[in-house]
Design an enzyme around this catalytic site. Structure first.
Site, short mmCIF file in Angstrom:
data_model
loop_
_atom_site.label_atom_id
_atom_site.label_comp_id
_atom_site.label_asym_id
_atom_site.label_seq_id
_atom_site.Cartn_x
_atom_site.Cartn_y
_atom_site.Cartn_z
N LEU A 10 12.99 62.17 45.86
CA LEU A 10 13.00 62.22 44.39
C LEU A 10 12.12 61.13 43.78
O LEU A 10 12.02 61.01 42.57
CB LEU A 10 14.43 62.07 43.85
CG LEU A 10 15.42 63.14 44.30
CD1 LEU A 10 16.79 62.88 43.68
CD2 LEU A 10 14.94 64.54 43.92
N GLY A 11 11.47 60.34 44.61
CA GLY A 11 10.65 59.23 44.11
C GLY A 11 9.29 59.68 43.62
O GLY A 11 8.98 60.88 43.57
N GLN A 12 8.46 58.69 43.28
CA GLN A 12 7.14 58.98 42.70
C GLN A 12 6.29 59.84 43.65
O GLN A 12 5.70 60.83 43.23
CB GLN A 12 6.40 57.67 42.39
CG GLN A 12 5.12 57.89 41.60
CD GLN A 12 4.16 56.70 41.64
OE1 GLN A 12 4.45 55.66 42.22
NE2 GLN A 12 3.00 56.87 41.05
N ASP A 34 17.53 62.68 49.44
CA ASP A 34 17.50 61.41 48.71
C ASP A 34 18.93 60.90 48.63
O ASP A 34 19.88 61.63 48.96
CB ASP A 34 16.91 61.59 47.30
CG ASP A 34 16.29 60.30 46.75
OD1 ASP A 34 15.07 60.23 46.59
OD2 ASP A 34 17.06 59.34 46.48
N ARG A 36 20.36 60.19 45.86
CA ARG A 36 20.93 60.64 44.58
C ARG A 36 20.60 62.11 44.35
O ARG A 36 19.66 62.64 44.96
CB ARG A 36 20.40 59.78 43.43
CG ARG A 36 18.88 59.79 43.37
CD ARG A 36 18.31 58.68 42.49
NE ARG A 36 16.89 58.50 42.72
CZ ARG A 36 15.93 58.98 41.95
NH1 ARG A 36 16.21 59.69 40.88
NH2 ARG A 36 14.66 58.77 42.24
N ASP A 52 21.54 59.17 52.78
CA ASP A 52 21.28 57.73 52.73
C ASP A 52 20.64 57.37 54.08
O ASP A 52 21.28 57.55 55.12
CB ASP A 52 22.62 56.99 52.55
CG ASP A 52 22.45 55.49 52.51
OD1 ASP A 52 21.36 54.98 52.88
OD2 ASP A 52 23.42 54.80 52.12
N TYR A 141 8.25 42.51 50.69
CA TYR A 141 7.72 43.87 50.85
C TYR A 141 6.61 43.88 51.90
O TYR A 141 6.57 44.73 52.78
CB TYR A 141 7.20 44.32 49.50
CG TYR A 141 6.62 45.72 49.43
CD1 TYR A 141 7.44 46.84 49.53
CD2 TYR A 141 5.26 45.92 49.21
CE1 TYR A 141 6.91 48.12 49.42
CE2 TYR A 141 4.73 47.19 49.10
CZ TYR A 141 5.56 48.28 49.20
OH TYR A 141 5.03 49.55 49.09
N LYS A 145 6.32 45.75 55.47
CA LYS A 145 5.26 46.74 55.75
C LYS A 145 4.53 46.40 57.05
O LYS A 145 4.22 47.30 57.84
CB LYS A 145 4.28 46.84 54.58
CG LYS A 145 4.87 47.54 53.35
CD LYS A 145 5.37 48.94 53.67
CE LYS A 145 5.81 49.73 52.46
NZ LYS A 145 6.53 50.96 52.81
N1 NAD Z 1 3.96 54.43 44.74
C1 NAD Z 1 3.03 53.60 45.18
O1 NAD Z 1 2.13 53.18 44.44
C2 NAD Z 1 3.06 53.16 46.63
C3 NAD Z 1 1.97 52.38 47.11
C4 NAD Z 1 2.00 51.95 48.43
C5 NAD Z 1 3.04 52.34 49.28
N2 NAD Z 1 4.06 53.11 48.78
C6 NAD Z 1 5.16 53.45 49.69
O2 NAD Z 1 5.45 54.84 49.63
C7 NAD Z 1 6.86 55.06 49.84
C8 NAD Z 1 7.44 55.86 48.69
O3 NAD Z 1 7.14 55.20 47.48
P1 NAD Z 1 7.53 55.78 46.03
O4 NAD Z 1 6.56 55.17 45.08
O5 NAD Z 1 7.69 57.25 46.08
O6 NAD Z 1 8.94 55.07 45.81
P2 NAD Z 1 10.06 55.37 44.69
O7 NAD Z 1 10.74 54.07 44.43
O8 NAD Z 1 9.47 56.11 43.56
O9 NAD Z 1 11.05 56.35 45.47
C9 NAD Z 1 11.89 55.91 46.50
C10 NAD Z 1 13.03 56.92 46.63
O10 NAD Z 1 13.90 56.46 47.68
C11 NAD Z 1 15.22 56.73 47.28
N3 NAD Z 1 16.14 55.83 48.01
C12 NAD Z 1 16.46 54.55 47.73
N4 NAD Z 1 17.35 54.10 48.62
C13 NAD Z 1 17.59 55.09 49.49
C14 NAD Z 1 18.43 55.24 50.63
N5 NAD Z 1 19.21 54.25 51.07
N6 NAD Z 1 18.42 56.43 51.29
C15 NAD Z 1 17.64 57.46 50.85
N7 NAD Z 1 16.85 57.39 49.76
C16 NAD Z 1 16.83 56.21 49.10
C17 NAD Z 1 15.25 56.49 45.78
O11 NAD Z 1 16.35 57.17 45.18
C18 NAD Z 1 13.89 57.05 45.37
O12 NAD Z 1 13.98 58.39 44.96
C19 NAD Z 1 7.46 53.66 50.03
O13 NAD Z 1 7.50 53.36 51.40
C20 NAD Z 1 6.46 52.76 49.34
O14 NAD Z 1 6.50 51.45 49.87
C21 NAD Z 1 4.08 53.51 47.47
#
Ligand code: NAD
Length: 317
Positions: A10-12, A34, A36, A52, A141, A145
């Site tokens: 559900l994330g970005q 996810d 949630r 989770d 972070y 990584k």
């Molecule tokens: N968005 C960026 O710009 C970006 C850049 C570099 C790397 N990343 C990496 O890409 C990945 C995803 O990033 P994103 O931007 O979609 O993150 P986000 O924060 O938008 O989404 C993360 C999702 O994980 C879920 N979550 C949190 N805790 C959880 C748990 N215990 N179990 C299951 N789900 C859980 C949250 O509900 C959320 O929907 C991450 O590893 C992030 O580090 C993202």
């Protein structure tokens, strides 16, 4: 035919990646998970489960239930949030990753997880940062990584798990709000420019960072997953980027379309310190030569698309 399970769906990234994978591989082939429940209907065209990632047993149960052969592990705490909650970040970013890797090992699933430009640190060469270089990050972070890249390598060498990964820059998109990263300003700026005609940026005007538009990020994940395994010399940590830009560059580009847009600055020391520890620009040559990475969007065409899509999505005028 692939059967994919996505964590943090559900994330970005996850919300768009789930839709893209369903388009390509079929709606029932992609299991979104996810911690949630989804708030809207966006992902209701295929299976969804509450998972989770800290619960390794449940993880394995779902992977077996749906006969999953590919795991895309996205659940994580992002850079700015992780800096404010370092212990929580360590637990989720490391234990969650380990559960995902172990599950992949047990069912012999292909595995993907994103790394980040956050895996570099202040002692890394700042400009055109090479694929293989010094990595001594100073953020929780970043430490997570680097450890994640190494763990993914370990599962490949020791157990033969088909692990793959990308070092993403800041990702820009309009469908799902960002989750607490250092580059979130690059999304907020477009929304605020359309809504209020002004934006107060929490990073200093000249802070150069790598960025990429979401369609290029999704294509990169899918291309890497489909690439011939024997060609992947840097399989868990490809540098990928489409542009190196400053807040000032975004403001100038937006002003071409919205001439009255005003940008001012109120620097947040936590996020500025994180940004200052990251490269100005990274070199994506290995991704280009080993599996054909080729982003389609630069600042100019991304800005046109962002403004157009956000205007359609919300009625600002
Ligand atoms: N968005 C960026 O710009 C970006 C850049 C570099 C790397 N990343 C990496 O890409 C990945 C995803 O990033 P994103 O931007 O979609 O993150 P986000 O924060 O938008 O989404 C993360 C999702 O994980 C879920 N979550 C949190 N805790 C959880 C748990 N215990 N179990 C299951 N789900 C859980 C949250 O509900 C959320 O929907 C991450 O590893 C992030 O580090 C993202």
């Amino acid at each position: 035919m692939k059967r994919i399970l996505i964590t943090g769906a559900l994330g970005q990234i996850g919300s768009e990646l789930t839709m893209k994978c369903r388009e390509i591989y079929g709606e029932d082939q992609v299991i979104a998970t996810d911690i949630r429940q989804p708030k809207d209907e966006k992902l209701s065209n295929g299976p969804f489960e509450i998972l989770d990632v800290m619960d390794g047993n449940k993880f394995l149960e779902y992977v077996k239930k749906y006969r999953v052969d590919s795991i895309l592990h996205l659940a994580a705490l992002l850079s700015a949030t992780a800096e404010n909650h370092p212990l929580k970040a360590w637990k989720l970013n490391m234990d969650g990753l380990l559960n995902a890797l172990e599950t992949s090992r047990l069912v012999k699933a292909q595995f993907f997880t994103p790394s980040s430009i956050g895996a570099f640190g202040p002692s890394t060469p700042k400009n055109n940062t090479p694929q293989v270089t010094l990595q001594r990050p100073t953020t929780m972070y970043g430490i997570n990584k680097v450890a994640g890249e190494l763990l993914s390598d370990y599962y490949f060498y020791k157990y033969g798990v088909d692990t793959r990964g990308l070092r993403f820059p800041g990702l820009i998109s309009y469908l799902t709000p960002p989750g607490g990263g250092t580059t979130d300003y690059a999304i907020e700026i477009y929304e605020e420019a359309l809504k209020n005609g002004r934006y107060t940026c929490y990073l200093a005007k000249g802070t150069s960072l790598d960025m990429m538009y979401m369609p290029d990020a999704l294509a990169a994940i899918l291309d890497l997953m489909e690439a011939e395994s024997s060609k992947l010399k840097h399989r868990n940590s490809y540098n990928v980027t489409a542009m190196s830009v400053t807040p000032g560059d975004f403001a100038k580009e937006i002003q071409k379309h919205l001439p009255h847009f005003v940008m001012d600055y109120n620097v947040d020391p936590v996020r500025q310190r994180i940004a200052d520890s990251w490269p100005n620009s990274i070199d994506a040559a290995a991704a280009k030569s080993e599996w054909g990475f080729k982003p389609a969007y630069d600042l100019e065409n991304m800005t046109i698309d962002m403004l157009e899509k956000l205007t359609k999505q919300n009625s600002y005028f």
